[in-house]
Design a protein around this motif. Structure first.
Motif, PDB file in Angstrom:
ATOM      1  N   ALA A 184       0.871  -1.179   0.000  1.00 61.61           N
ATOM      2  CA  ALA A 184       0.000   0.000   0.000  1.00 61.61           C
ATOM      3  C   ALA A 184       0.906   1.226   0.000  1.00 61.61           C
ATOM      4  CB  ALA A 184      -0.904   0.012   1.222  1.00 61.61           C
ATOM      5  N   VAL A 185       0.411   2.307  -0.585  1.00 67.10           N
ATOM      6  CA  VAL A 185       1.202   3.536  -0.609  1.00 67.10           C
ATOM      7  C   VAL A 185       0.299   4.706  -0.242  1.00 67.10           C
ATOM      8  CG1 VAL A 185       0.856   3.797  -3.114  1.00 67.10           C
ATOM      9  CG2 VAL A 185       2.744   4.987  -2.031  1.00 67.10           C
ATOM     10  N   TYR A 186       0.824   5.634   0.579  1.00 64.24           N
ATOM     11  CA  TYR A 186       0.058   6.804   1.000  1.00 64.24           C
ATOM     12  C   TYR A 186       0.573   8.033   0.268  1.00 64.24           C
ATOM     13  CZ  TYR A 186      -1.369  10.773   3.862  1.00 64.24           C
ATOM     14  OH  TYR A 186      -1.870  11.990   4.278  1.00 64.24           O
ATOM     15  N   VAL A 187      -0.321   8.721  -0.471  1.00 62.35           N
ATOM     16  CA  VAL A 187       0.113   9.890  -1.253  1.00 62.35           C
ATOM     17  C   VAL A 187      -0.888  11.053  -1.153  1.00 62.35           C
ATOM     18  CG1 VAL A 187       1.541   8.723  -2.984  1.00 62.35           C
ATOM     19  CG2 VAL A 187      -0.935   8.803  -3.307  1.00 62.35           C
ATOM     20  N   THR A 188      -0.383  12.269  -1.404  1.00 68.02           N
ATOM     21  CA  THR A 188      -1.210  13.481  -1.458  1.00 68.02           C
ATOM     22  C   THR A 188      -0.979  14.144  -2.821  1.00 68.02           C
ATOM     23  OG1 THR A 188       0.615  14.607  -0.315  1.00 68.02           O
ATOM     24  CG2 THR A 188      -1.251  13.951   1.033  1.00 68.02           C
ATOM     25  N   PRO A 189      -1.512  13.515  -3.895  1.00 66.27           N
ATOM     26  CA  PRO A 189      -1.113  13.910  -5.247  1.00 66.27           C
ATOM     27  C   PRO A 189      -1.568  15.293  -5.700  1.00 66.27           C
ATOM     28  CG  PRO A 189      -2.714  12.107  -5.312  1.00 66.27           C
ATOM     29  CD  PRO A 189      -2.399  12.356  -3.889  1.00 66.27           C
ATOM     30  N   SER A 190      -2.670  15.807  -5.174  1.00 63.21           N
ATOM     31  CA  SER A 190      -3.098  17.097  -5.731  1.00 63.21           C
ATOM     32  C   SER A 190      -2.368  18.273  -5.093  1.00 63.21           C
ATOM     33  CB  SER A 190      -4.619  17.273  -5.667  1.00 63.21           C
ATOM     34  OG  SER A 190      -5.054  17.322  -4.343  1.00 63.21           O
ATOM     35  N   HIS A 191      -1.866  18.092  -3.888  1.00 64.76           N
ATOM     36  CA  HIS A 191      -1.083  19.146  -3.235  1.00 64.76           C
ATOM     37  C   HIS A 191      -0.303  18.493  -2.114  1.00 64.76           C
ATOM     38  CE1 HIS A 191      -0.859  23.159  -0.859  1.00 64.76           C
ATOM     39  NE2 HIS A 191       0.028  23.155  -1.815  1.00 64.76           N
ATOM     40  N   GLN A 192       0.919  18.049  -2.459  1.00 65.77           N
ATOM     41  CA  GLN A 192       1.681  17.289  -1.476  1.00 65.77           C
ATOM     42  C   GLN A 192       1.803  18.094  -0.186  1.00 65.77           C
ATOM     43  OE1 GLN A 192       4.783  17.075   0.269  1.00 65.77           O
ATOM     44  NE2 GLN A 192       4.368  14.941   0.789  1.00 65.77           N
ATOM     45  N   PHE A 193       1.559  17.411   0.960  1.00 69.40           N
ATOM     46  CA  PHE A 193       1.801  18.086   2.216  1.00 69.40           C
ATOM     47  C   PHE A 193       3.082  17.549   2.816  1.00 69.40           C
ATOM     48  CE2 PHE A 193       1.949  19.203   6.545  1.00 69.40           C
ATOM     49  CZ  PHE A 193       1.402  20.465   6.571  1.00 69.40           C
ATOM     50  N   PRO A 194       4.053  18.392   3.146  1.00 65.85           N
ATOM     51  CA  PRO A 194       4.068  19.855   3.137  1.00 65.85           C
ATOM     52  C   PRO A 194       4.704  20.487   1.889  1.00 65.85           C
ATOM     53  CG  PRO A 194       5.951  19.059   4.340  1.00 65.85           C
ATOM     54  CD  PRO A 194       5.235  17.850   3.812  1.00 65.85           C
ATOM     55  N   LEU A 195       5.316  19.702   1.017  1.00 66.92           N
ATOM     56  CA  LEU A 195       6.175  20.325   0.003  1.00 66.92           C
ATOM     57  C   LEU A 195       5.400  21.002  -1.122  1.00 66.92           C
ATOM     58  CD1 LEU A 195       9.148  17.778  -0.149  1.00 66.92           C
ATOM     59  CD2 LEU A 195       8.691  19.604   1.468  1.00 66.92           C
ATOM     60  N   GLY A 196       4.142  20.615  -1.309  1.00 67.39           N
ATOM     61  CA  GLY A 196       3.279  21.401  -2.189  1.00 67.39           C
ATOM     62  C   GLY A 196       3.253  21.017  -3.659  1.00 67.39           C
ATOM     63  N   MET A 197       4.099  20.072  -4.092  1.00 64.18           N
ATOM     64  CA  MET A 197       4.058  19.736  -5.534  1.00 64.18           C
ATOM     65  C   MET A 197       2.793  18.960  -5.882  1.00 64.18           C
ATOM     66  SD  MET A 197       6.120  17.482  -3.773  1.00 64.18           S
ATOM     67  CE  MET A 197       7.859  17.779  -4.099  1.00 64.18           C
ATOM     68  N   THR A 198       2.493  18.954  -7.189  1.00 63.11           N
ATOM     69  CA  THR A 198       1.355  18.200  -7.702  1.00 63.11           C
ATOM     70  C   THR A 198       1.919  17.037  -8.509  1.00 63.11           C
ATOM     71  OG1 THR A 198       0.061  20.218  -7.833  1.00 63.11           O
ATOM     72  CG2 THR A 198      -0.678  18.383  -9.178  1.00 63.11           C
ATOM     73  N   PHE A 199       1.340  15.868  -8.351  1.00 60.11           N
ATOM     74  CA  PHE A 199       1.824  14.714  -9.118  1.00 60.11           C
ATOM     75  C   PHE A 199       1.456  14.896 -10.589  1.00 60.11           C
ATOM     76  CE2 PHE A 199       2.232  11.087  -5.781  1.00 60.11           C
ATOM     77  CZ  PHE A 199       2.747  11.973  -4.861  1.00 60.11           C
ATOM     78  N   SER A 200       2.402  14.611 -11.471  1.00 61.84           N
ATOM     79  CA  SER A 200       2.136  14.733 -12.909  1.00 61.84           C
ATOM     80  C   SER A 200       1.214  13.600 -13.365  1.00 61.84           C
ATOM     81  CB  SER A 200       3.451  14.649 -13.687  1.00 61.84           C
ATOM     82  OG  SER A 200       3.969  13.334 -13.569  1.00 61.84           O
ATOM     83  N   MET A 201       0.629  13.804 -14.554  1.00 61.51           N
ATOM     84  CA  MET A 201      -0.260  12.782 -15.112  1.00 61.51           C
ATOM     85  C   MET A 201       0.509  11.482 -15.329  1.00 61.51           C
ATOM     86  SD  MET A 201      -3.407  12.597 -15.654  1.00 61.51           S
ATOM     87  CE  MET A 201      -4.228  11.065 -16.072  1.00 61.51           C
TER      88      MET A 201
END
Lengths: 469, 469
Positions: A241-258
């Motif tokens: 399993a993997v935990y991610v915050t793709p639309s607005h990484q917390f805390p670094l703020g990047m967005t995962f690309s398509m």
């Protein structure tokens, strides 16, 4: 002279000065150290306890600050009578706490977790809340659906479909009392068939706290690149399993690309692994068109989607939700009686009525415009006052930015210099799972709760505090 | 004929028939099994999958019941088109769920957990709630004190002091989102120095669920006698903590005697053990003077006190509290950042205002009178309609009684016979940790939410259903 014989444990995670402070505090409160008796000098106690003077001085400072001891010039420190210790007496303590809160509200607080509540739709919310609080609706005050109110789940399903392309039935939704509660539930469900969890190398403290509550998992830290997690790290992780915050990484703020989103899903299909997508402030994406959620492009039911109303409504409602793929949902159903619904049914129902009306859609549009404006003002102010002396490492979505200041000050120095001017900015390094991986000194600046004027003025003051201008 | 190739895991905790049901269900929903295609016969599938016919028949039964497949006489089982599966379509499912709720409200429901909400002080609560929901008070909607609102803790301390003799400072109180949340927090705090927990042999299902979340504890079941737990069992248990409900044992309803309370505390002092006192419906003691809480007579800080507003106010607020002895409180302070406050700050603040006014004291007095009356009506009705055919095993406090019916019907027969007449009564045997220890067939009758008329009428109907009259 009184005797002080604390049992100090140098191996404890609790700093020595706190151990010492706790010990002396209790001795005074219990009356074992008599009022007005003199405490040993820092020097003598240092010799006696065989520890350096610093922790002792720190402990005395704390005791002084909280009123347990008082200092008499050229004489030393004396215990205060428990009756005269303000923090032991409710009324005074309450007031001073409230005072303190007021003070911190008055300063420039760039807290990344604060939202704009001046623009909360008080009147409309009150209307719906009062409808729930009538005797005809008294059943709403009874304990209700363990999974969360059905009507609210229905609204969430339709809202997420419209706004985030999420495809689910209300049956798959489980209401929780905030993201941490939702994750707690989820981890209970996963613990039978997941042993290794991959997590972004920097993660919210609260989420980290939840991980720690589940010691049966082992965790793999995944490096964050500008377009999302390192797939190489993930391939090597053996995670289920993997935990991610793709639309607005917390805390670094990047967005995962398509591209990364597709790779992540491919990995999940191949490994039959779960992807936990925390879409915590997805409502706020400025300037660009939002990328689709992982949940909406997942073809094989591998994505677990987590969201919250803390950002778009208010954190004080404690309402979040989890969307489970069918297979996990069946497991939930089997265990439903060991789940505890902590979200207030009354607030759930009020939220449902608010969502059913046009008020919710209007509120989202309003808040998005408002935050967009604040975001742009913040970015412009940074560009104006810092020129090339700072880089905004992430922008364009969510309610905070990550700022790297090029003046050779460390993260801690930046925070302290700001504090001196009455400004709170927040560290980013503490979120890293492995402390060494914080490669750049950068601070978090949230703008949600600040007025446009305060943002401008705060950034100007920050530039001064950090000697940029 | 279609092919069915599920991956069945015989070692999995999930029964085979559920695994098979999940697999076929998803194949149908996803359209991989085409609508109207015939499923293999039970016999053929049994040979093909090398498993017995029973799990296959069970899986098909479940699929039939939920409408995923249909059976055609002398032909076999056929997949239903996803469009025709009722449970996949939100609206229909929702309506039927609401319909069901309405139906259950209409019957005589002696649920032990339901409280009287017809007499909830809607007007007054609305007043305080609306004061919190004004723009001047917008800070109340921000995330707040992790330990719970200070002002509310102050009110709780003073309320418990007056009503239950509990002596504590607001600092020792931690707000939670219901008793289960409070116990969850407590067990996290205890898990470092407690290995064995003694618990009453019969205990609330939710509490049992919390115990199961902490597999690092081992549990010892303590026999319940008419005046409390068996001290002999406790002495033999080697427990470092004990969980008890002394003012109204749940579910059996007895009250711990003063002698037993003192013995329990003596044991705790000697063993340096903790006593967890869950005082969940202590507000309601009828006829007799209440005995002092363990917390109020504890001289050595061994008692942890848990309480809730679910009974006296409404379970829908999700507000409970925990009072920690100082030593445990210091541990909590160290770990506070890994604690999550799930109780809504908004509702906490409203409750605080309600308590600060005279409204709360008045409400308690009113509810106590009301419940006393209902309690007496229930007891009288039982005596009248059952005569010597039933024993009330516990009475005089709380919102339920335990009824032993002397008609040779088993607990299950009693429940089913009542259900046939539209009356819900509840089992007591399921609360026992070890099923065999439920020695008498007795059912739980809660009266909190029922009107006086319904209680009388319900008992009369019960006597008929159980062939007493």
């Amino acid at each position: 002279m009184i005797e002080i014989m604390p049992l100090l444990d140098e191996k404890s995670k609790m700093p020595l000065y706190i151990q010492l402070y706790n010990y002396i505090r209790e001795e005074i409160v219990s009356g074992r150290i008599k009022p007005d008796s003199r405490l040993p000098s820092i020097r003598n106690l240092s010799v006696y306890l065989k520890i350096s003077r610093t922790p002792i001085a720190d402990a005395y400072d704390l005791l002084l600050g909280e009123g347990y001891i008082r200092s008499r010039p050229r004489s030393g420190f004396y215990a205060v009578s428990p009756e005269d210790i303000p923090s032991l007496h409710a009324e005074t303590a309450g007031e001073s706490e409230e005072e303190e809160q007021k003070k911190s509200i008055a300063s420039y607080d760039f807290h990344y977790d604060h939202v704009d509540l001046h623009h909360f739709p008080f009147k409309k919310w009150k209307k719906w809340s009062n409808i729930c609080l009538t005797s005809e609706n008294h059943h709403l005050l009874q304990n209700a659906d363990l999974q969360g109110e059905y009507g609210l789940r229905k609204e969430i399903a339709s809202y997420l479909h419209q706004l985030r392309g999420v495809c689910c039935s209300p049956d798959q939704i489980i209401i929780g009392a905030g993201t941490y509660h939702s994750l707690q539930l989820l981890f209970h469900l996963l613990k039978d068939d997941v042993a290794i969890v991959g997590i972004e190398e920097a993660v919210n403290i609260g989420v980290k706290g939840i991980f720690e509550q589940f010691p049966s998992f082992s965790y793999r830290s995944l490096t964050l690149e500008s377009d999302g997690i390192s797939m190489k790290d993930l391939y090597n992780s053996q995670a289920q399993a993997v935990y991610v915050t793709p639309s607005h990484q917390f805390p670094l703020g990047m967005t995962f690309s398509m591209k990364k989103r597709m790779e992540l899903l491919q990995w999940a299909y191949k490994k039959n692994a779960y992807v936990i997508e925390n879409d915590y402030d997805s409502e706020f994406r400025f300037n660009e068109r939002p990328l689709p959620t992982l949940q909406s492009i997942d073809k094989h039911n591998r994505v677990i989607y987590a969201g919250t109303f803390s950002r778009i409504m208010s954190p004080s409602f404690r309402i979040s939700y989890l969307i489970l793929p069918r297979s996990l949902f069946h497991r939930f159903q089997k265990q439903i009686n060991s789940y505890n619904q902590f979200a207030s049914p009354l607030l759930q129902k009020t939220l449902q009525l608010f969502m059913e009306s046009n008020d919710f859609a209007r509120h989202i549009r309003k808040m998005r415009r408002l935050y967009q404006k604040k975001h742009d003002i913040l970015v412009n102010a940074v560009n104006h006052f810092f020129q090339d002396q700072a880089d905004i490492l992430s922008q364009g979505s969510g309610l905070h930015i990550l700022l790297k200041v090029k003046n050779n000050m460390s993260e801690n120095e930046l925070i302290l210099a700001a504090k001196k001017e009455g400004i709170n900015v927040y560290p980013s390094s503490i979120y890293f799972l492995e402390p060494s991986s914080a490669s750049t000194a950068a601070v978090l600046l949230g703008f949600g709760a600040l007025s446009e004027e305060t943002i401008k003025c705060g950034i100007k003051k920050l530039a001064k505090a950090w000697k940029i201008t």
